[in-house]
Design a protein around this motif. Structure first.
Motif, PDB file in Angstrom:
ATOM      1  N   ASN A   1      -6.356  -9.961   2.374  1.00 24.70           N
ATOM      2  CA  ASN A   1      -7.419 -10.708   1.699  1.00 24.70           C
ATOM      3  C   ASN A   1      -7.835 -10.141   0.347  1.00 24.70           C
ATOM      4  O   ASN A   1      -8.931 -10.433  -0.145  1.00 24.70           O
ATOM      5  CB  ASN A   1      -8.665 -10.817   2.598  1.00 24.70           C
ATOM      6  CG  ASN A   1      -8.376 -11.567   3.886  1.00 24.70           C
ATOM      7  OD1 ASN A   1      -7.671 -12.574   3.870  1.00 24.70           O
ATOM      8  ND2 ASN A   1      -8.896 -11.065   4.998  1.00 24.70           N
ATOM      9  N   ARG A   2      -6.947  -9.367  -0.268  1.00 23.82           N
ATOM     10  CA  ARG A   2      -7.236  -8.865  -1.605  1.00 23.82           C
ATOM     11  C   ARG A   2      -5.962  -8.898  -2.449  1.00 23.82           C
ATOM     12  O   ARG A   2      -4.850  -8.799  -1.935  1.00 23.82           O
ATOM     13  CB  ARG A   2      -7.776  -7.438  -1.563  1.00 23.82           C
ATOM     14  CG  ARG A   2      -9.186  -7.302  -1.015  1.00 23.82           C
ATOM     15  CD  ARG A   2      -9.727  -5.903  -1.247  1.00 23.82           C
ATOM     16  NE  ARG A   2      -9.771  -5.577  -2.675  1.00 23.82           N
ATOM     17  CZ  ARG A   2     -10.123  -4.380  -3.147  1.00 23.82           C
ATOM     18  NH1 ARG A   2     -10.432  -3.387  -2.298  1.00 23.82           N
ATOM     19  NH2 ARG A   2     -10.157  -4.141  -4.436  1.00 23.82           N
ATOM     20  N   LEU A   3      -6.158  -9.030  -3.779  1.00 21.76           N
ATOM     21  CA  LEU A   3      -5.038  -8.911  -4.706  1.00 21.76           C
ATOM     22  C   LEU A   3      -4.936  -7.457  -5.133  1.00 21.76           C
ATOM     23  O   LEU A   3      -5.871  -6.914  -5.725  1.00 21.76           O
ATOM     24  CB  LEU A   3      -5.254  -9.813  -5.929  1.00 21.76           C
ATOM     25  CG  LEU A   3      -5.335 -11.314  -5.657  1.00 21.76           C
ATOM     26  CD1 LEU A   3      -5.508 -12.078  -6.964  1.00 21.76           C
ATOM     27  CD2 LEU A   3      -4.105 -11.817  -4.908  1.00 21.76           C
ATOM     28  N   ARG A   4      -3.814  -6.838  -4.806  1.00 23.43           N
ATOM     29  CA  ARG A   4      -3.645  -5.402  -5.043  1.00 23.43           C
ATOM     30  C   ARG A   4      -2.515  -5.168  -6.038  1.00 23.43           C
ATOM     31  O   ARG A   4      -1.535  -5.911  -6.069  1.00 23.43           O
ATOM     32  CB  ARG A   4      -3.362  -4.685  -3.723  1.00 23.43           C
ATOM     33  CG  ARG A   4      -4.445  -4.955  -2.675  1.00 23.43           C
ATOM     34  CD  ARG A   4      -4.072  -4.402  -1.314  1.00 23.43           C
ATOM     35  NE  ARG A   4      -5.010  -4.848  -0.300  1.00 23.43           N
ATOM     36  CZ  ARG A   4      -6.158  -4.240   0.008  1.00 23.43           C
ATOM     37  NH1 ARG A   4      -6.484  -3.144  -0.643  1.00 23.43           N
ATOM     38  NH2 ARG A   4      -6.948  -4.723   0.940  1.00 23.43           N
ATOM     39  N   SER A   5      -2.644  -4.125  -6.823  1.00 25.86           N
ATOM     40  CA  SER A   5      -1.662  -3.837  -7.863  1.00 25.86           C
ATOM     41  C   SER A   5      -0.316  -3.457  -7.266  1.00 25.86           C
ATOM     42  O   SER A   5      -0.242  -2.749  -6.258  1.00 25.86           O
ATOM     43  CB  SER A   5      -2.153  -2.695  -8.762  1.00 25.86           C
ATOM     44  OG  SER A   5      -3.336  -3.057  -9.435  1.00 25.86           O
ATOM     45  N   LEU A   6       0.730  -3.895  -7.909  1.00 29.83           N
ATOM     46  CA  LEU A   6       2.076  -3.475  -7.533  1.00 29.83           C
ATOM     47  C   LEU A   6       2.268  -2.039  -7.999  1.00 29.83           C
ATOM     48  O   LEU A   6       1.996  -1.714  -9.167  1.00 29.83           O
ATOM     49  CB  LEU A   6       3.100  -4.399  -8.195  1.00 29.83           C
ATOM     50  CG  LEU A   6       4.552  -4.283  -7.773  1.00 29.83           C
ATOM     51  CD1 LEU A   6       4.732  -4.754  -6.344  1.00 29.83           C
ATOM     52  CD2 LEU A   6       5.435  -5.102  -8.710  1.00 29.83           C
ATOM     53  N   PRO A   7       2.717  -1.122  -7.136  1.00 32.07           N
ATOM     54  CA  PRO A   7       2.898   0.268  -7.552  1.00 32.07           C
ATOM     55  C   PRO A   7       3.830   0.386  -8.750  1.00 32.07           C
ATOM     56  O   PRO A   7       4.883  -0.268  -8.811  1.00 32.07           O
ATOM     57  CB  PRO A   7       3.497   0.936  -6.311  1.00 32.07           C
ATOM     58  CG  PRO A   7       3.060   0.078  -5.168  1.00 32.07           C
ATOM     59  CD  PRO A   7       3.032  -1.320  -5.700  1.00 32.07           C
ATOM     60  N   GLU A   8       3.451   1.189  -9.695  1.00 32.17           N
ATOM     61  CA  GLU A   8       4.262   1.388 -10.893  1.00 32.17           C
ATOM     62  C   GLU A   8       5.639   1.924 -10.509  1.00 32.17           C
ATOM     63  O   GLU A   8       5.778   2.790  -9.656  1.00 32.17           O
ATOM     64  CB  GLU A   8       3.551   2.379 -11.831  1.00 32.17           C
ATOM     65  CG  GLU A   8       4.260   2.588 -13.150  1.00 32.17           C
ATOM     66  CD  GLU A   8       3.511   3.563 -14.042  1.00 32.17           C
ATOM     67  OE1 GLU A   8       4.053   3.949 -15.084  1.00 32.17           O
ATOM     68  OE2 GLU A   8       2.376   3.933 -13.673  1.00 32.17           O
ATOM     69  N   GLY A   9       6.667   1.407 -11.183  1.00 34.18           N
ATOM     70  CA  GLY A   9       8.023   1.869 -10.942  1.00 34.18           C
ATOM     71  C   GLY A   9       8.701   1.249  -9.743  1.00 34.18           C
ATOM     72  O   GLY A   9       9.783   1.681  -9.341  1.00 34.18           O
ATOM     73  N   THR A  10       8.099   0.206  -9.167  1.00 37.66           N
ATOM     74  CA  THR A  10       8.688  -0.446  -7.989  1.00 37.66           C
ATOM     75  C   THR A  10       9.940  -1.218  -8.377  1.00 37.66           C
ATOM     76  O   THR A  10       9.967  -1.924  -9.392  1.00 37.66           O
ATOM     77  CB  THR A  10       7.672  -1.404  -7.341  1.00 37.66           C
ATOM     78  OG1 THR A  10       6.549  -0.646  -6.894  1.00 37.66           O
ATOM     79  CG2 THR A  10       8.283  -2.140  -6.166  1.00 37.66           C
ATOM     80  N   MET A  11      10.985  -1.093  -7.571  1.00 38.98           N
ATOM     81  CA  MET A  11      12.226  -1.833  -7.797  1.00 38.98           C
ATOM     82  C   MET A  11      12.625  -2.515  -6.490  1.00 38.98           C
ATOM     83  O   MET A  11      12.892  -1.857  -5.502  1.00 38.98           O
ATOM     84  CB  MET A  11      13.350  -0.905  -8.277  1.00 38.98           C
ATOM     85  CG  MET A  11      14.675  -1.631  -8.553  1.00 38.98           C
ATOM     86  SD  MET A  11      15.934  -0.541  -9.257  1.00 38.98           S
ATOM     87  CE  MET A  11      16.305   0.507  -7.848  1.00 38.98           C
ATOM     88  N   PHE A  12      12.618  -3.838  -6.497  1.00 37.15           N
ATOM     89  CA  PHE A  12      12.930  -4.620  -5.301  1.00 37.15           C
ATOM     90  C   PHE A  12      12.086  -4.197  -4.108  1.00 37.15           C
ATOM     91  O   PHE A  12      12.550  -4.194  -2.978  1.00 37.15           O
ATOM     92  CB  PHE A  12      14.421  -4.536  -4.971  1.00 37.15           C
ATOM     93  CG  PHE A  12      15.263  -5.479  -5.784  1.00 37.15           C
ATOM     94  CD1 PHE A  12      15.432  -6.794  -5.393  1.00 37.15           C
ATOM     95  CD2 PHE A  12      15.858  -5.055  -6.956  1.00 37.15           C
ATOM     96  CE1 PHE A  12      16.175  -7.667  -6.147  1.00 37.15           C
ATOM     97  CE2 PHE A  12      16.610  -5.923  -7.718  1.00 37.15           C
ATOM     98  CZ  PHE A  12      16.769  -7.237  -7.312  1.00 37.15           C
ATOM     99  N   GLY A  13      10.848  -3.811  -4.376  1.00 35.28           N
ATOM    100  CA  GLY A  13       9.935  -3.450  -3.304  1.00 35.28           C
ATOM    101  C   GLY A  13       9.942  -1.981  -2.946  1.00 35.28           C
ATOM    102  O   GLY A  13       9.067  -1.528  -2.196  1.00 35.28           O
ATOM    103  N   VAL A  14      10.894  -1.229  -3.447  1.00 34.33           N
ATOM    104  CA  VAL A  14      10.937   0.206  -3.157  1.00 34.33           C
ATOM    105  C   VAL A  14      10.094   0.930  -4.200  1.00 34.33           C
ATOM    106  O   VAL A  14      10.390   0.867  -5.399  1.00 34.33           O
ATOM    107  CB  VAL A  14      12.380   0.738  -3.185  1.00 34.33           C
ATOM    108  CG1 VAL A  14      12.404   2.254  -2.952  1.00 34.33           C
ATOM    109  CG2 VAL A  14      13.221   0.030  -2.136  1.00 34.33           C
ATOM    110  N   PRO A  15       9.006   1.602  -3.787  1.00 32.40           N
ATOM    111  CA  PRO A  15       8.123   2.263  -4.757  1.00 32.40           C
ATOM    112  C   PRO A  15       8.811   3.438  -5.423  1.00 32.40           C
ATOM    113  O   PRO A  15       9.645   4.123  -4.822  1.00 32.40           O
ATOM    114  CB  PRO A  15       6.933   2.712  -3.914  1.00 32.40           C
ATOM    115  CG  PRO A  15       7.470   2.810  -2.519  1.00 32.40           C
ATOM    116  CD  PRO A  15       8.535   1.761  -2.403  1.00 32.40           C
ATOM    117  N   GLY A  16       8.430   3.671  -6.689  1.00 32.59           N
ATOM    118  CA  GLY A  16       9.057   4.756  -7.439  1.00 32.59           C
ATOM    119  C   GLY A  16       8.477   6.128  -7.124  1.00 32.59           C
ATOM    120  O   GLY A  16       9.006   7.136  -7.584  1.00 32.59           O
TER     121      GLY A  16
END
Length: 487
Positions: free
Chosen positions: A97-112
């Motif tokens: 129920n919230r809009l959350r930031s995409l983790p920086e450096g994410t590639m195809f869903g795999v966080p950097g």
């Protein structure tokens, strides 16, 4: 005309149009091109309409210029002065129920890295702890020759990373489910990391920068991507273009000394060609070759497609209770919403900025979720509006709206996709001069389709210059990854 190679291209989407363009570039007056399109318009899923006074794409809205062939095509067509680069800000994830930031450096869903993942607040404390295990777990040893993305990521980083990051990102690109999508064919970078590194985190940290020159990855045109279609069509002045002419069958020419192919059309006409390019969806190509090459048709028919739709909404800026941050959001399947992704087009693209109106594009549909298919447009729009209201607190009604449905719109590169392509290539050796191109094979994005069209044109040039065997569908070991905007 006897010294010309007669090439018929069935399908006038980006793959067919680009193949015709590259053929003309390579063979000049030595090729006679006939383009057959079943509808009354060119461009396939690329379509731009006037919406609230702006040119809005109803299909793909971005072109990946990291692929040099796409950047070169824009320049060659004289479109460089129309190029628009997206604003920074990135996408959000709608989770709990919230809009959350995409983790920086994410590639195809795999966080950097773990720090960006912690800052995003996408995962619970237990989910973060499980994700951190990737740093200490021994190297994964998959028994599958072609593992799914889920098999590679879930075993390393746990279910929360998979459900809340990988699934929405892959849904945005492929309208698929990561447990069934081939890692090799849909996310080769991730497959390579899993193969060459013990830890996905460490592999992500050591990967080279995406754009070492600092240039943009994605662009569009001030005219919308329909301008790309128009520019390619303008290059077909000496080609025969048959709109509203559906092909019904492609068969080898009859007779002991005959060569080439016969293309039957729905209106009873017949086209004779030395070579044929099927730039149609795999299921349509399957029907065209079924009588002459049943095994080839069966293999093409195995390539599944997901039904998708784009819903466009133009809201007055006063409908938004707070300033928008970013360019849109993606929705994981575990949220059980219809919306797969939402783009705030007026914030993403500078040429669509408007002080009074905000253009919103929502995508629905992914593999296994066809709840919306039987809904009328009015019902579908109402459901999408309800979900937007819930996610963003919108007030009031949109000024304009549209629904663009794409039945069997997005091919699915399921586990075993490479093996299917290898089998297709084997079948095509018995049909020299017959070629397959398009999003069903080497990448679903526009840039991948353009690159595939260039390879197809080069194969035709080589075959026309030789006395030997047709090259058919040549399949590389890996596929270039695509981007959600290109879908």
């Amino acid at each position: 005309m006897s010294d010309q190679t007669r090439v018929t291209i069935v399908g006038a989407g980006i793959g067919g149009l680009a193949t015709a363009y590259y053929l003309r570039r390579r063979l000049g007056g030595r090729v006679q091109i006939t383009l057959v399109e079943s509808t009354d318009r060119l461009g396939g899923k690329i379509a731009t309409r006037s919406f609230a006074g702006h040119p809005l794409d109803t299909g793909p809205d971005a072109l990946m210029v990291r692929a040099s062939v796409a950047a070169a095509l824009i320049a060659d067509l004289g479109l460089a002065d129309r190029v628009v680069v997206p604003n920074v800000g990135g996408a959000r994830i709608r989770s709990r129920n919230r809009l959350r930031s995409l983790p920086e450096g994410t590639m195809f869903g795999v966080p950097g890295g773990l720090v960006p993942l912690i800052r995003s607040r996408l995962l619970s404390p237990l989910g973060l702890l499980r994700a951190a295990f990737d740093l200490v777990l021994p190297r994964s040893r998959s028994a599958a020759a072609d593992p799914s993305i889920g098999e590679l990521v879930r075993t390393r980083m746990g279910s929360q990373v998979f459900n809340r990051l990988v699934e929405p990102l892959l849904g945005g690109v492929h309208a698929g489910r990561a447990d069934t999508l081939s890692a090799q064919s849909t996310a080769p970078d991730i497959a390579a990391l899993a193969h060459t590194h013990r830890s996905l985190y460490l592999g992500m940290r050591r990967r080279p920068a995406r754009s070492p020159d600092g240039g943009p990855v994605l662009v569009t045109l001030t005219t919308g991507l329909g301008g790309l279609v128009d520019a390619l069509a303008d290059q077909l002045t000496d080609a025969t273009v048959r709109r509203g002419s559906a092909a019904t069958a492609v068969t080898p020419a009859a007779g002991p000394r005959a060569s080439g192919y016969r293309i039957d059309l729905e209106d009873g006409d017949v086209i004779d060609a030395d070579m044929v390019v099927l730039a149609t969806p795999a299921f349509a190509s399957a029907r065209l070759v079924a009588s002459a090459a049943p095994q080839l048709g069966a293999l093409l028919g195995e390539i599944e497609y997901a039904n998708v739709a784009t819903i466009g909404l133009a809201y007055p800026r006063s409908a938004f209770p707070a300033p928008l941050v970013g360019t849109g959001f993606l929705v994981p399947p575990e949220e059980h919403r219809l919306i797969v992704g939402c783009t705030w087009s007026s914030l993403k693209w500078p040429h669509l900025a408007d002080d009074d109106v905000v253009l919103v594009r929502c995508m629905v549909g992914r593999r296994g979720d066809n709840r919306w298919l039987s809904m009328r447009d009015t019902t579908l729009v109402r459901r999408v509006r309800d979900e937007l209201d819930e996610a963003m607190g919108l007030r009031g009604k949109p000024l304009e709206q549209f629904v663009q449905r794409w039945r069997q719109g997005t091919p699915q590169y399921l586990v075993g996709h490479q093996a299917r392509l290898d089998a297709l290539a084997e079948e095509l050796t018995a049909l020299p001069g017959l070629f397959l191109t398009g999003s069903a094979y080497r990448g679903v994005g526009l840039s991948s389709c353009i690159a595939d069209a260039e390879r197809t044109a080069e194969s035709i040039r080589s075959l026309a210059a030789s006395t030997g065997v047709g090259l058919g569908l040549r399949v590389p070991a890996h596929f270039a990854p695509d981007h959600p905007g290109e879908r």
